[in-house]
Scaffold this motif. Structure first.
Motif, PDB file in Angstrom:
ATOM      1  N   MET A 194     -11.494 -15.531   7.083  1.00 24.89           N
ATOM      2  CA  MET A 194     -11.608 -14.846   5.792  1.00 24.89           C
ATOM      3  C   MET A 194     -12.542 -13.651   5.898  1.00 24.89           C
ATOM      4  O   MET A 194     -12.225 -12.573   5.432  1.00 24.89           O
ATOM      5  CB  MET A 194     -12.137 -15.847   4.751  1.00 24.89           C
ATOM      6  N   ASN A 195     -13.641 -13.861   6.618  1.00 23.85           N
ATOM      7  CA  ASN A 195     -14.590 -12.758   6.760  1.00 23.85           C
ATOM      8  C   ASN A 195     -13.984 -11.573   7.496  1.00 23.85           C
ATOM      9  O   ASN A 195     -14.154 -10.434   7.078  1.00 23.85           O
ATOM     10  CB  ASN A 195     -15.845 -13.222   7.503  1.00 23.85           C
ATOM     11  N   ALA A 196     -13.244 -11.920   8.581  1.00 25.44           N
ATOM     12  CA  ALA A 196     -12.631 -10.854   9.366  1.00 25.44           C
ATOM     13  C   ALA A 196     -11.672 -10.020   8.519  1.00 25.44           C
ATOM     14  O   ALA A 196     -11.454  -8.853   8.776  1.00 25.44           O
ATOM     15  CB  ALA A 196     -11.893 -11.446  10.560  1.00 25.44           C
ATOM     16  N   LEU A 197     -11.109 -10.629   7.486  1.00 24.33           N
ATOM     17  CA  LEU A 197     -10.152  -9.919   6.646  1.00 24.33           C
ATOM     18  C   LEU A 197     -10.824  -9.295   5.428  1.00 24.33           C
ATOM     19  O   LEU A 197     -10.171  -8.745   4.560  1.00 24.33           O
ATOM     20  CB  LEU A 197      -9.042 -10.876   6.194  1.00 24.33           C
ATOM     21  N   ASN A 198     -12.160  -9.398   5.382  1.00 28.44           N
ATOM     22  CA  ASN A 198     -12.928  -8.771   4.307  1.00 28.44           C
ATOM     23  C   ASN A 198     -12.438  -9.160   2.914  1.00 28.44           C
ATOM     24  O   ASN A 198     -12.434  -8.342   2.002  1.00 28.44           O
ATOM     25  CB  ASN A 198     -12.883  -7.246   4.429  1.00 28.44           C
ATOM     26  N   GLY A 199     -11.971 -10.389   2.788  1.00 31.66           N
ATOM     27  CA  GLY A 199     -11.550 -10.849   1.472  1.00 31.66           C
ATOM     28  C   GLY A 199     -10.186 -10.340   1.030  1.00 31.66           C
ATOM     29  O   GLY A 199      -9.816 -10.513  -0.123  1.00 31.66           O
ATOM     30  N   HIS A 200      -9.446  -9.711   1.951  1.00 37.82           N
ATOM     31  CA  HIS A 200      -8.144  -9.162   1.559  1.00 37.82           C
ATOM     32  C   HIS A 200      -6.992  -9.992   2.124  1.00 37.82           C
ATOM     33  O   HIS A 200      -5.979  -9.443   2.572  1.00 37.82           O
ATOM     34  CB  HIS A 200      -8.007  -7.716   2.031  1.00 37.82           C
ATOM     35  N   ALA A 201      -7.141 -11.307   2.103  1.00 38.90           N
ATOM     36  CA  ALA A 201      -6.134 -12.171   2.728  1.00 38.90           C
ATOM     37  C   ALA A 201      -4.752 -11.951   2.126  1.00 38.90           C
ATOM     38  O   ALA A 201      -3.740 -11.985   2.826  1.00 38.90           O
ATOM     39  CB  ALA A 201      -6.549 -13.632   2.577  1.00 38.90           C
ATOM     40  N   ASP A 202      -4.712 -11.714   0.803  1.00 37.39           N
ATOM     41  CA  ASP A 202      -3.392 -11.547   0.167  1.00 37.39           C
ATOM     42  C   ASP A 202      -2.713 -10.266   0.658  1.00 37.39           C
ATOM     43  O   ASP A 202      -1.505 -10.238   0.892  1.00 37.39           O
ATOM     44  CB  ASP A 202      -3.535 -11.565  -1.362  1.00 37.39           C
ATOM     45  N   ILE A 203      -3.494  -9.218   0.826  1.00 38.57           N
ATOM     46  CA  ILE A 203      -2.910  -7.971   1.339  1.00 38.57           C
ATOM     47  C   ILE A 203      -2.424  -8.176   2.776  1.00 38.57           C
ATOM     48  O   ILE A 203      -1.320  -7.752   3.138  1.00 38.57           O
ATOM     49  CB  ILE A 203      -3.932  -6.813   1.274  1.00 38.57           C
ATOM     50  N   TYR A 204      -3.247  -8.874   3.561  1.00 36.81           N
ATOM     51  CA  TYR A 204      -2.817  -9.144   4.944  1.00 36.81           C
ATOM     52  C   TYR A 204      -1.528  -9.962   4.977  1.00 36.81           C
ATOM     53  O   TYR A 204      -0.634  -9.709   5.788  1.00 36.81           O
ATOM     54  CB  TYR A 204      -3.926  -9.849   5.736  1.00 36.81           C
ATOM     55  N   ALA A 205      -1.424 -10.930   4.062  1.00 36.35           N
ATOM     56  CA  ALA A 205      -0.219 -11.773   4.038  1.00 36.35           C
ATOM     57  C   ALA A 205       1.015 -10.932   3.728  1.00 36.35           C
ATOM     58  O   ALA A 205       2.055 -11.038   4.394  1.00 36.35           O
ATOM     59  CB  ALA A 205      -0.379 -12.888   3.003  1.00 36.35           C
TER      60      ALA A 205
END
Lengths: 83, 629
Positions: free
Chosen positions: A1-12
């Motif tokens: 989660m940290n690596a994605l800076n809280g943008h997990a939904d955008i990454y998905a």
């Protein structure tokens, strides 16, 4: 989660787009992933990604924004700033 | 923004099915056709295209349709449009192979007989010129004379392209109309500025329509599509500057549709018949429950007017040659009452060529409609508000087109138009008279029922056969019959529009178009025979086909008498008939033998050759009067 800076939904959402663009099922998006790392990521694929991102997120990317993109992390930041 | 292809249903696990298809052995084409008939965006289109190309390779699969080699010529980037075109072909079971000129080199490639374009040898050429290319040199400083000169020059250059492509390849020509991508300079009255690029594009598009009419070129009306959907849907200026793509990749599926419809129409493979549900499709409510007085239809309520609009559109389609049929789950008496009694019904009983109101399942009903009308199931479009019925028909009869139907009837006409099922490159006299033809058929059936024996019936029909050599007037119907007739078709050779044009010029080929009239009316062109002089005294019958609706009326014998006389006039001494079996033409296996030909050869695949000696042939007596005209 940290690596994605809280943008997990955008990454998905981006992972789905990248899988479709490159016709794969195994894309692993990280902030530092760039065109150099993905076979076939040429200027046409780049356009397909941008057009899909615009449709998917209902946003318009400016020429300047697109030109400044160095990696997936940059793209996520631009999307996050507009949604 | 409207999603492209919104009339197609969504397949929920489409992506998984495509992945499975890519891994599966054997012929994947039929399943690929099924997947192509789902709503999809440009990425899905690209993925399907890629899968089919990997698996089916360069050689087009055997589909029973005429494969097309399409050259796309222009001065900007067009590579992103190929997949949309190929998949739209796939959707229609037509294998399409594409070619694109090297960037900016269309003119040189047309001129150079050694170019890759010439090596590709297209059957069809699509000119997709971008607006900036066609308006080069024009500016607000250009005066009226200068703008007129530019218009004449531009038009002349385009027409020279058409001529070169036609002469070099015998290809049929598609011309994309020009997208108006330019911001206005004056505003509302832009047309008053002669050098305005926007105004110029409007004039050029109008001129292209006249020129295309004169030169027999079909237009891909991108300007009309952009007028309805907005230029922003089709064109993104930022993308133009980035990649010289005039049409955005997102519209590639929609672009492909426009092109593939024309290819299908030129093959005579557009849909022919609209099958209509009744309750909540042609009127609101359920006639069996509400009674004919209780249905929602007509002026006075917005919903009632919406249903009138659906009927009006259907009636207009019928007037230009689309056959109407009804499939309804109802008692027949209830279903007919609104047609006979409701003052706001626009469609009348006589507008419906085949009327099925019963409690059978709709797939069975639709089969019966196709049988009654003697057309293929792949010529039917089924309009029904009920998702259950749509799903049933899609799974039982995948060749029938079943559009998704909007909840509001007011939106149905535009949806049917956007889906392009009935795309037509012109209208023939047969099209105008088609509605009447189906009513005449009912009168024939009544005569048959009243006649005690066959001879009385055939005599009573007072049949006249009118024949002509292939000519430009009949060309469209000839191509349609050649490409759509499956059952009474000895060789199923699919000749295209340009092939037929060449036959008209060739002294060693006779093409006969045969029309049948009787006391009830004109059946239209019902048979086609193509003979080629193979050896000095042999006429080989390349094609013999007939519409099944005139079976059992001695047309075969009368046609043979005609062909024999024509062959003798050419100096032929023998007729050679060929039978090539398909899954659908078993009914004509012994056609030539029944007419007195001797079998020369029959191989293990069922292919046969038969011969008729004209020196001993005497015409077969029939009740048909045969004349040229």
């Amino acid at each position: 989660m940290n690596a994605l800076n809280g943008h997990a939904d955008i990454y998905a959402a981006l992972t789905e787009i990248f899988n479709d663009v490159f016709m794969r099922d195994d894309m692993q998006l990280t902030p530092t992933l760039s065109a150099r790392d993905v076979p076939g990521w040429d200027s046409f694929k780049q356009i397909e990604i941008m057009v899909s991102v615009e449709e998917r997120f209902g946003i318009k990317l400016t020429t300047k924004e697109i030109d400044s993109l160095q990696n997936v992390g940059d793209l996520v930041a631009v999307i996050a700033g507009k949604t | 923004m409207l999603k492209p292809l919104r009339w197609l249903p969504e397949i929920p696990d489409w992506r998984a099915q495509l992945r499975a298809l890519a891994r599966r052995d054997g012929d994947i084409w039929p399943d690929a056709v099924r997947l192509a008939n789902a709503r999809m965006d440009f990425l899905a289109t690209n993925a399907l295209d890629e899968t089919v190309r990997r698996r089916c390779g360069a050689a087009p699969p055997a589909t029973g349709t005429k494969p097309i080699r399409l050259a796309i010529l222009g001065a900007s980037t067009l590579a992103h449009l190929h997949a949309g075109i190929r998949v739209a072909g796939l959707r229609r079971n037509i294998p399409v192979t594409t070619y694109e000129n090297d960037y900016g080199q269309y003119w040189q490639e047309l001129l150079d007989a050694r170019s890759a374009l010439h090596a590709f040898a297209p059957d069809a050429v699509l000119f997709a010129f971008d607006a900036r290319h066609l308006t080069q040199g024009l500016s607000a400083a250009t005066d009226a004379a200068g703008a007129n000169e530019a218009l004449a020059e531009t038009l002349d250059r385009i027409r020279r392209c058409w001529r070169m492509a036609r002469e070099a390849f015998g290809a049929f020509i598609l011309q994309q109309t020009v997208l108006d991508v330019f911001p206005t300079l004056l505003g509302n009255n832009e047309h008053r500025l002669p050098g305005s690029r926007s105004a110029f594009v409007a004039r050029l598009n109008a001129a292209l329509r006249d020129a295309a009419e004169e030169d027999g070129v079909d237009l891909v009306a991108l300007d009309e599509a952009a007028r309805r959907e907005g230029i922003g849907t089709w064109h993104d200026p930022a993308l133009w500057h980035r990649s010289k793509q005039e049409v955005t990749p997102a519209q590639s599926p929609a672009y492909g549709e426009l092109v593939a419809r024309l290819i299908a129409a030129r093959q005579g493979r557009s849909y022919k018949c609209l099958v209509l549900d009744l309750d909540n499709t042609l009127w609101g409510g359920v006639v069996g429950d509400d009674g004919w007085e209780g249905i929602v239809l007509g002026q006075g309520t917005p919903l009632g007017e919406g249903f009138v609009a659906v009927q009006e559109y259907a009636r207009e389609l019928a007037r230009r040659g689309v056959i109407l049929a009804v499939s309804s789950k109802n008692d027949a008496a209830n279903a007919l009452e609104p047609f006979d009694k409701h003052p706001d019904m626009l469609l009348r009983r006589g507008d419906i060529a085949s009327f099925r109101a019963d409690w059978n399942d709709k797939a069975a009903n639709i089969r019966a409609i196709a049988d009654e009308l003697n057309i293929g199931l792949d010529a039917l479009v089924f309009l029904d508000d009920n998702p259950f019925e749509r799903h049933l028909v899609r799974s039982e009869l995948p060749m029938v087109a079943v559009p998704e139907v909007p909840d509001d009837p007011a939106l149905v006409p535009q949806l049917l138009a956007d889906a392009g099922y009935f795309e037509s490159v012109g209208i023939t006299q047969d099209d105008r008279e088609r509605g009447a033809q189906y009513q005449e058929n009912r009168a024939r059936e009544q005569l048959r029922a009243a006649s005690t024996d066959l001879e009385t019936y055939l005599r009573g029909l007072e049949m006249r056969m009118l024949w002509r050599r292939f000519d430009p007037v009949g060309r469209q119907r000839i191509v349609q019959l050649i490409n759509k007739t499956n059952q009474f078709n000895l060789t199923t050779r699919r000749h295209g529009d340009e092939d037929v044009a060449r036959m008209m010029e060739d002294p060693d080929t006779i093409g006969l178009q045969i029309r049948l009239l009787d006391r009830f009316g004109d059946n239209g062109i019902i048979a086609i025979v193509i003979g080629r002089r193979a050896a000095p005294h042999d006429l080989t019958l390349d094609t013999w086909l007939m519409s099944c609706r005139v079976l059992g009326r001695q047309v075969e014998a009368a046609t043979l008498n005609l062909v024999a006389a024509q062959a003798q006039a050419m100096g032929a001494k023998r007729l050679i008939g060929e039978y090539l079996p398909t899954q659908k033409n078993g009914m004509v296996r012994d056609h030539y033998e029944k007419l007195g030909f001797a079998t020369v050869l029959r191989d293990e695949n069922g292919r046969s050759l038969a011969m008729l000696d004209l020196s001993t042939f005497s015409p077969i007596p029939t009740f048909i009067d045969v004349t040229e005209g």
